[in-house]
Each structure stands twice: as structure tokens, then as C-alpha cells.
Write a protein that holds these residues in place. Structure first.
Motif, PDB file in Angstrom:
ATOM      1  N   UNK A  31      -8.935  14.733   0.326  1.00  0.00           N
ATOM      2  CA  UNK A  31      -7.723  14.024  -0.244  1.00  0.00           C
ATOM      3  C   UNK A  31      -6.012  13.456   0.296  1.00  0.00           C
ATOM      4  N   UNK A  32      -6.072  14.058   0.774  1.00  0.00           N
ATOM      5  CA  UNK A  32      -5.058  14.159   2.464  1.00  0.00           C
ATOM      6  C   UNK A  32      -4.971  13.252   2.610  1.00  0.00           C
ATOM      7  N   UNK A  33      -5.744  12.514   3.485  1.00  0.00           N
ATOM      8  CA  UNK A  33      -6.251  11.577   3.831  1.00  0.00           C
ATOM      9  C   UNK A  33      -5.532  10.278   3.324  1.00  0.00           C
ATOM     10  N   UNK A  34      -6.107  10.133   1.832  1.00  0.00           N
ATOM     11  CA  UNK A  34      -5.658   9.622   1.004  1.00  0.00           C
ATOM     12  C   UNK A  34      -4.126   9.155   0.683  1.00  0.00           C
ATOM     13  N   UNK A  35      -3.659  11.216   0.212  1.00  0.00           N
ATOM     14  CA  UNK A  35      -2.215  11.171  -0.143  1.00  0.00           C
ATOM     15  C   UNK A  35      -0.805  10.233   1.205  1.00  0.00           C
ATOM     16  N   UNK A  36      -1.905  10.338   2.751  1.00  0.00           N
ATOM     17  CA  UNK A  36      -1.427   9.377   3.836  1.00  0.00           C
ATOM     18  C   UNK A  36      -1.318   8.364   3.846  1.00  0.00           C
ATOM     19  N   UNK A  37      -1.922   7.358   2.971  1.00  0.00           N
ATOM     20  CA  UNK A  37      -2.003   6.198   3.036  1.00  0.00           C
ATOM     21  C   UNK A  37      -0.996   5.751   2.804  1.00  0.00           C
ATOM     22  N   UNK A  38      -0.111   4.448   3.632  1.00  0.00           N
ATOM     23  CA  UNK A  38       0.381   3.386   3.291  1.00  0.00           C
ATOM     24  C   UNK A  38       1.007   2.303   3.199  1.00  0.00           C
ATOM     25  N   UNK A  39       1.222   1.275   2.948  1.00  0.00           N
ATOM     26  CA  UNK A  39       0.552  -0.490   2.776  1.00  0.00           C
ATOM     27  C   UNK A  39       1.407  -0.359   4.129  1.00  0.00           C
ATOM     28  N   UNK A  40       0.066  -1.743   4.538  1.00  0.00           N
ATOM     29  CA  UNK A  40      -0.205  -2.197   5.363  1.00  0.00           C
ATOM     30  C   UNK A  40      -0.657  -1.284   5.951  1.00  0.00           C
ATOM     31  N   UNK A  41      -1.961  -0.545   5.720  1.00  0.00           N
ATOM     32  CA  UNK A  41      -2.865   0.052   6.279  1.00  0.00           C
ATOM     33  C   UNK A  41      -4.186  -0.281   6.589  1.00  0.00           C
ATOM     34  N   UNK A  42      -4.754   0.200   7.382  1.00  0.00           N
ATOM     35  CA  UNK A  42      -6.208  -0.594   6.830  1.00  0.00           C
ATOM     36  C   UNK A  42      -7.679   0.265   6.665  1.00  0.00           C
ATOM     37  N   UNK A  43      -8.423   0.077   6.082  1.00  0.00           N
ATOM     38  CA  UNK A  43      -9.157   1.289   5.786  1.00  0.00           C
ATOM     39  C   UNK A  43      -9.904   0.316   5.168  1.00  0.00           C
ATOM     40  N   UNK A  44     -10.842   1.569   5.083  1.00  0.00           N
ATOM     41  CA  UNK A  44     -12.565   0.953   4.859  1.00  0.00           C
ATOM     42  C   UNK A  44     -13.776   1.382   4.153  1.00  0.00           C
ATOM     43  N   UNK A  45     -13.832   0.763   2.452  1.00  0.00           N
ATOM     44  CA  UNK A  45     -13.899   1.805   1.465  1.00  0.00           C
ATOM     45  C   UNK A  45     -15.497   1.863   1.305  1.00  0.00           C
ATOM     46  N   UNK A  46     -15.990   2.755   0.364  1.00  0.00           N
ATOM     47  CA  UNK A  46     -17.140   3.922   0.695  1.00  0.00           C
ATOM     48  C   UNK A  46     -18.017   2.552   0.326  1.00  0.00           C
ATOM     49  N   UNK A  47     -17.521   1.684   0.339  1.00  0.00           N
ATOM     50  CA  UNK A  47     -18.820   0.641  -0.175  1.00  0.00           C
ATOM     51  C   UNK A  47     -19.396   0.029   1.023  1.00  0.00           C
ATOM     52  N   UNK A  48     -18.215   0.178   2.672  1.00  0.00           N
ATOM     53  CA  UNK A  48     -18.083  -0.346   3.649  1.00  0.00           C
ATOM     54  C   UNK A  48     -17.272  -1.920   3.462  1.00  0.00           C
ATOM     55  N   UNK A  49     -16.172  -1.295   2.808  1.00  0.00           N
ATOM     56  CA  UNK A  49     -15.562  -3.105   2.966  1.00  0.00           C
ATOM     57  C   UNK A  49     -14.500  -3.031   3.778  1.00  0.00           C
TER      58      UNK A  49
END
Length: 155
Positions: A31-49
Motif C-alpha cells: 500500500x505504501x508503494x502504491x501511495x508513493x506512485x507519481x505521474x510519469x513513474x514506470x510500473x509493472x502490473x500484477x499481470x506483467x504489463x
């Protein structure tokens, strides 16, 4: 009741407490990791995208999965928030690996690059093919094992 009778129940309750405590810590870290997201950040979804965060809302995130292609995902679908270097290495194929020490080559050809090409001529070639006399010996064995007309196993 004696303490010996209650001991298995106490151990079981303690183990359950420790398991739920570690799971709760993992959930809080996610939850802390998701709250630290900012626009422009690269992410990986739980589906691997892999995608780039465009906008963050209360329970959803708008991701840019390709240039000009946006998709709405739940915040819980974000598996990892990646730093810029790792995201660029994975998505764009940037090969700027920061390694310490020497790199191990993928094949052994670079290990022998400094040796003479004449060294291969000195090595005797080994023929792994089947020799003709081996072929005739196999045919003789087949003839010996073959049954003639009239012979059978049952009597």
C-alpha cells in the motif's frame, strides 16, 4: 487442565499470530508503494504489463501502455513501482547495466580469440560415424535371432 494440555493450543495461536503479522506487514508495504506512485513513474502490473502512470485517482490509476494508448487500472493491480533506470532497461531495451568487475561472456568464443587458428589443425579429428564392419555384425545378430518358418514358441 494442566499446562501440558494447553501448550499445543498456545503454540498454534502464536504461529497464527506470527503469520498474520508478516502478511499484514507485506500488505502495508504494498500500500505504501502504491501511495508513493507519481505521474510519469514506470510500473509493472500484477499481470506483467509495463506501463507509465499518467494520472492517479482515489482507487484507480490511468496507465499509458503504449504511446497514445491509455487504460484504467485499479490501484491494487499495480505489482511494482520501478525506478527510471530499470523501467528504461526493460521497456526500451537500454543496455546500460551498471556492473562492478568483469562481465562473463555468453559463449566461449571470446575466450579463445587470442589463440592461433593453427591450433585446430594439430588436433586429430574424431569420426563418430558408424563403421561398415559394425553394420555387418548387427545384421549377423539379427539373422541369428530370426526364427525360420515352422518354428514357434508354443508347442
Amino acid at each position: 487442565m494442566s499446562l501440558v494440555t494447553l501448550l499445543p493450543f498456545i503454540v498454534l495461536i502464536g504461529a497464527m499470530f506470527l503469520m498474520t503479522r508478516s502478511a499484514k506487514k507485506k500488505q502495508q508495504a504494498a500500500a505504501q508503494m502504491r501511495d508513493d506512485m507519481q505521474p510519469g513513474t514506470g510500473v509493472r502490473t500484477i499481470g506483467g504489463m509495463y506501463a507509465t502512470v499518467k494520472e492517479i485517482q482515489d482507487d484507480t490509476v490511468i496507465l499509458e501502455v503504449a504511446p497514445g494508448v491509455h487504460a484504467v487500472y485499479a490501484k491494487n493491480a499495480i505489482g511494482a513501482v520501478l525506478d527510471d533506470a530499470e523501467y528504461n532497461r526493460i521497456v526500451h531495451g537500454d543496455d546500460e547495466l551498471e556492473t562492478e568487475g568483469t562481465l562473463v561472456p555468453d559463449d566461449a568464443s571470446s575466450l579463445t580469440a587470442g589463440e592461433h587458428a593453427d591450433a585446430d589443425d594439430d588436433v586429430a579429428k574424431i569420426d563418430l560415424g558408424k563403421k561398415p564392419e559394425d553394420d555387418t555384425a548387427a545384421k549377423d545378430a539379427e539373422v541369428k535371432d530370426a526364427k525360420t518358418d515352422g518354428e514357434g514358441d508354443a508347442k
